[in-house]
Design a protein around this motif. Structure first.
Motif, PDB file in Angstrom:
ATOM      1  N   LEU A 162       0.885  -1.063   0.093  1.00  0.00           N
ATOM      2  CA  LEU A 162      -0.118  -0.181  -0.064  1.00  0.00           C
ATOM      3  C   LEU A 162       1.549   0.780  -0.064  1.00  0.00           C
ATOM      4  CD1 LEU A 162      -2.841  -1.431   2.828  1.00  0.00           C
ATOM      5  CD2 LEU A 162      -3.603  -0.666  -0.022  1.00  0.00           C
ATOM      6  N   SER A 163       2.132   0.841   0.398  1.00  0.00           N
ATOM      7  CA  SER A 163       2.558   2.425   0.913  1.00  0.00           C
ATOM      8  C   SER A 163       3.230   2.508  -0.682  1.00  0.00           C
ATOM      9  CB  SER A 163       3.583   1.732   1.878  1.00  0.00           C
ATOM     10  OG  SER A 163       5.262   0.952   1.169  1.00  0.00           O
ATOM     11  N   GLU A 164       3.153   1.433  -1.632  1.00  0.00           N
ATOM     12  CA  GLU A 164       4.035   1.817  -2.839  1.00  0.00           C
ATOM     13  C   GLU A 164       3.036   2.154  -4.319  1.00  0.00           C
ATOM     14  OE1 GLU A 164       7.670   2.468  -3.702  1.00  0.00           O
ATOM     15  OE2 GLU A 164       7.722   3.046  -1.897  1.00  0.00           O
ATOM     16  N   TYR A 165       1.736   0.936  -3.901  1.00  0.00           N
ATOM     17  CA  TYR A 165       1.156   1.191  -4.884  1.00  0.00           C
ATOM     18  C   TYR A 165       0.018   1.655  -4.612  1.00  0.00           C
ATOM     19  CZ  TYR A 165      -1.895  -2.071  -7.949  1.00  0.00           C
ATOM     20  OH  TYR A 165      -2.748  -2.016  -8.614  1.00  0.00           O
ATOM     21  N   VAL A 191      -8.817  -1.852   3.592  1.00  0.00           N
ATOM     22  CA  VAL A 191     -10.049  -0.793   3.052  1.00  0.00           C
ATOM     23  C   VAL A 191      -9.779   0.146   4.419  1.00  0.00           C
ATOM     24  CG1 VAL A 191     -11.897  -1.054   4.395  1.00  0.00           C
ATOM     25  CG2 VAL A 191     -11.280  -3.111   3.187  1.00  0.00           C
ATOM     26  N   ARG A 192      -8.934   0.114   5.179  1.00  0.00           N
ATOM     27  CA  ARG A 192      -8.567   0.913   6.003  1.00  0.00           C
ATOM     28  C   ARG A 192      -7.448   2.907   5.361  1.00  0.00           C
ATOM     29  NH1 ARG A 192      -4.191   0.562  11.054  1.00  0.00           N
ATOM     30  NH2 ARG A 192      -3.056  -0.034   9.999  1.00  0.00           N
ATOM     31  N   ILE A 224     -13.530   1.098  -0.612  1.00  0.00           N
ATOM     32  CA  ILE A 224     -13.692  -0.142  -1.180  1.00  0.00           C
ATOM     33  C   ILE A 224     -14.630  -0.844  -0.064  1.00  0.00           C
ATOM     34  CG2 ILE A 224     -12.447  -2.201  -1.347  1.00  0.00           C
ATOM     35  CD1 ILE A 224     -10.544  -0.274  -2.133  1.00  0.00           C
ATOM     36  N   ARG A 225     -15.716  -1.297  -0.274  1.00  0.00           N
ATOM     37  CA  ARG A 225     -16.037  -2.479   0.646  1.00  0.00           C
ATOM     38  C   ARG A 225     -14.819  -4.123   0.483  1.00  0.00           C
ATOM     39  NH1 ARG A 225     -20.883  -6.509   0.160  1.00  0.00           N
ATOM     40  NH2 ARG A 225     -21.380  -6.476   2.574  1.00  0.00           N
ATOM     41  N   GLY A 226     -14.819  -4.386   2.046  1.00  0.00           N
ATOM     42  CA  GLY A 226     -13.829  -5.376   1.827  1.00  0.00           C
ATOM     43  C   GLY A 226     -14.266  -6.265   2.350  1.00  0.00           C
ATOM     44  N   PRO A 274     -13.584  -2.755  10.740  1.00  0.00           N
ATOM     45  CA  PRO A 274     -14.232  -1.412   9.592  1.00  0.00           C
ATOM     46  C   PRO A 274     -14.617  -1.332   7.943  1.00  0.00           C
ATOM     47  CG  PRO A 274     -13.529  -0.263  11.145  1.00  0.00           C
ATOM     48  CD  PRO A 274     -13.466  -2.122  11.532  1.00  0.00           C
ATOM     49  N   GLY A 275     -16.018  -1.727   8.226  1.00  0.00           N
ATOM     50  CA  GLY A 275     -15.743  -1.351   5.998  1.00  0.00           C
ATOM     51  C   GLY A 275     -15.085  -3.259   5.757  1.00  0.00           C
TER      52      GLY A 275
END
Ligand SMILES: C[S@@+](CC[C@H](N)C(=O)[O-])C[C@H]1O[C@@H](n2cnc3c(N)ncnc32)[C@H](O)[C@@H]1O
Length: 261
Positions: free
Chosen positions: A187-190, A217-218, A223-225, A241-242
């Motif tokens: 997530l940090s790169e993409y 999702v966080r 996005i619904r996970g 959550p989510g």
């Protein structure tokens, strides 16, 4: 004469390698003991380096700890650079043990909530249930087959987990800690990958207790996970959550879902 000396030297180095790998399990066992005794938590939460006696006195559920045994574990882990040791300047002083960047990866969830940790993986990989299959490797070569099943009376790993809540937790916690580490790195790169408005729901198939999908999702709350896994895994998954946890025993694509992990 020189050639004979070189040959003797090479042979000795070869012997050293065999000793090293014969006893390398001791490193894993010392690491596991440290996690079980919560030594990383104790050292990281202390204001400064600690003596063995100070560490021992903070070990939970341990009214009469064996300082000699603890000191041996600490010395080995210092050699492996898991902890630091400040040696006393005089003969009568005691070594003082401190943290490193490696020991930070061994903190328990209770000591460092929301911090990434490898402690559950250390406990899982070095548990007798997971070590036993390694003892079946030569049988696998001779007979074929799956090492885990040979070690556990023919039980498939998912059946074993379904029947054994302690193993189920051990395994799922280990999977979740690594899923979080990997997903946070992704997530940090993409950054743009999950950000598009067309991605509204996402399923992690065989997602364990939902660590990976909950991280996505966080950081992308639009996005619904949905996390699919076997009933005994989903039954122990926390609520995120989510995210929705869904039991699945066979995999079928749903037309409502726009993306699978
Ligand atoms: C190696 S673990 C990986 C877990 C997670 N994806 C991760 O990377 O941490 C494989 C997962 O697949 C699940 N699984 C196995 N068979 C499955 C099936 N038929 N349907 C859904 N999940 C399954 C297991 O329960 C387990 O949680």
């Amino acid at each position: 004469m020189e050639a004979a000396g070189a040959e003797a030297e090479a042979s000795l180095r070869g012997q050293v390698e065999i000793w090293k790998y014969t006893l390398s399990f001791a490193d894993s066992m010392a690491l596991k003991s440290a996690v079980e005794l919560r030594i990383p938590d104790i050292i990281h939460s202390h204001a400064g380096p600690m003596t063995v006696a100070q560490i021992a006195s903070a070990i939970p559920d341990s009214p009469s700890p064996d300082l000699y045994c603890l000191a041996r574990i600490m010395r080995l882990l210092v050699r492996r650079r898991i902890f630091t040791a400040q040696q006393p300047s005089d003969d009568g002083g005691e070594a003082l043990y401190g943290p490193t960047h490696s020991s930070r990866w061994l903190l328990s969830e209770t000591a460092a909530p929301d911090q990434l940790t490898l402690a559950p993986m250390v406990l899982m990989e070095n548990h007798p249930w997971l070590m036993a299959p390694w003892h079946c490797f030569s049988r696998c070569v001779r007979e074929g087959g799956i090492a885990f099943e040979k070690a556990h009376g023919g039980r498939h790993i998912w059946d074993f987990a379904a029947e054994n809540p302690e193993f189920n937790k051990l395994f799922n916690d280990a999977m979740e800690c690594t899923a979080r580490i990997i997903m946070r790195a992704i997530l940090s790169e993409y950054r743009d990958g999950f950000g598009g408005c067309c991605l509204r729901s996402l399923v992690d198939v065989g997602g364990g207790t939902g660590g990976a999908v909950s991280e996505i999702v966080r950081s992308h709350p639009h996005i619904r996970g949905i996390n699919f896994d076997l009933p005994h895994v989903v039954a122990t998954a926390p609520e995120y959550p989510g995210c929705h946890m869904s039991e699945v025993t066979c995999l079928k694509a749903s037309p409502l879902l726009t993306q699978f992990l």
